[in-house]
Design an enzyme around this catalytic site. Sequence first.
Site, PDB file in Angstrom:
ATOM      1  CB  SER A 232      -0.956  -0.038   1.200  1.00 45.05           C
ATOM      2  OG  SER A 232      -1.963   0.921   1.086  1.00 45.05           O
ATOM      3  CG  ASP A 319      -6.930  -2.962  -3.049  1.00 43.96           C
ATOM      4  OD1 ASP A 319      -7.567  -2.132  -2.362  1.00 43.96           O
ATOM      5  OD2 ASP A 319      -5.703  -3.119  -2.946  1.00 43.96           O
ATOM      6  CG  HIS A 358      -5.813  -2.448   0.741  1.00 49.79           C
ATOM      7  ND1 HIS A 358      -5.136  -2.029  -0.390  1.00 49.79           N
ATOM      8  CD2 HIS A 358      -5.201  -1.809   1.790  1.00 49.79           C
ATOM      9  CE1 HIS A 358      -4.186  -1.174  -0.045  1.00 49.79           C
ATOM     10  NE2 HIS A 358      -4.201  -1.033   1.258  1.00 49.79           N
TER      11      HIS A 358
END
Length: 382
Positions: A232, A319, A358
Site C-alpha cells: 500500500s 481492492d 486490500h
Amino acid sequence: MRKRKGSADHDSSFTATLTDGSSDLKQCHKGTDADTDPGGSGKEMGRRCRRGGLMWRLRRILIWLLGIYIAIPVIIKVCPSIQAKLVFLNFVRVPYFIDLKRPQDQGMNHTHNFYLQPEEGINIGVWHTVPAGMWREAQAKDAEWYEKSFQSSHPVILYLHGNAGTRGGDHRVQLYKVLSSLGYHVVTFDYRGWGDSEGSPSERGMTSDALFLYQWIKQRIGPKPLYIWGHSLGTGVATNLVRRLCDRGTPPDALILESPFTNIREEAKSHPFSMVYRYLPGFDWFFLDAISANDIRFASDENVNHISCPVLILHAEDDTVVPFQLGKKLYDLAAQSKSLNGHKVQFIPFSSSLGYRHKFIYKSPQLPNILSDFLRAPHPHG
C-alpha cells in the site's frame, strides 16, 4: 264539553311541547355536528403542523450538511497539514492495546523487538523475525543472538508497511508468519511518527528510515539476498528507496509491491474517502494540491524509470482502497521502462472471487509458489 275542550287544550299543549322538544333535539344534533367539524379540522391542522415541523427540521439538517460539505475542502485548503494526516493516518493505532515491545503477545515467539536511531533525536521501533526453522533455538534469546542469526544462509525480506496501524497490525503479523514459514528472515519497523517510533511523519523521513534499515541489514548479512517488500503506502516508500539504491549502483536483489499505486495524487482521487468530493469543481485545487503542499508525492510511476532490479507486483481485483487498475497501470509503466529492460517484471492478479481485497493476499495458497518462481530459487526452509 268543557272537559273535552280542556283535554284538547292539554293535547295541544303536549303536542307543542313535544314539537318544541323535537326542535331542541334537532338543535342539539346540529350542535353536535357543528362541534364535530371543528374537531376534525383541528386534527388536520395538527397533522399539517407536524409535517411542517418535520420538513423544517429536515431543511435545517440539510443546510448543516451542506455547510459541512462546503467547509471541509475550505478548511483543508487553509490548513493543508490536515491532508497530510489523512494520507499518513499514523494517529490511527489498531489494535490499540498492543505492547509493541512484546511481539510474543501476537504469537511471534521468534521475534526480537529493538530500537535504532536513524538520526539524532529519532528512535524507531524494529522487529526481527527469524525463519520458523529457528523457532526453538530462538526462545528466550537476547539481542546478540538475533543479530548473529543473520549469519545463517537464509535470505532477508525488509517489509515496509502501509499507512495507519503499526508493525503489529494483524494482517501484517500474518504475512510475517507466512514469510518466516518459508524460511526468510523478516525485518520490519514503524516509520518515524508511527507506533512507538519518535518524530513526525513525512515522505522524506519515511524513505530515510527505510534506507537506514536497509543499510543496517546489509552490513550484517553480507552477500546473501535482501528483498524489499512494500504494501500500500509502503510501496511508495519502497520505490523511493530502491530508486536511491539503484542511483547509487547498489540495487536490491528484488522489489515486491503488494497493492501498489502510481502516485499519491491518483491514489487520493481514487480512494473511497474522496468519493463524495471527486466530482466537485476544484477537487484537485482543494484536496490534491494540499497533498503536494506537504511535499508528498510517492511517485512510483516516475521511480520505475530509475529502478534496475526484478519487480513483482501483487494486486487483488477487489481492492477498494487502492484500485486494481492503478496496480496494473504501474505494471504497464514498469514493463516499458528502459531501466528495467533485462530484468524480470511480473504482475500477479488475484480474482475478486478470492476475497483478498486490500490486505489479505497473504492468505493465498499460491503465494509460496509465486515467490519461488519469481525469485528463481526454492524457499530456504529450515
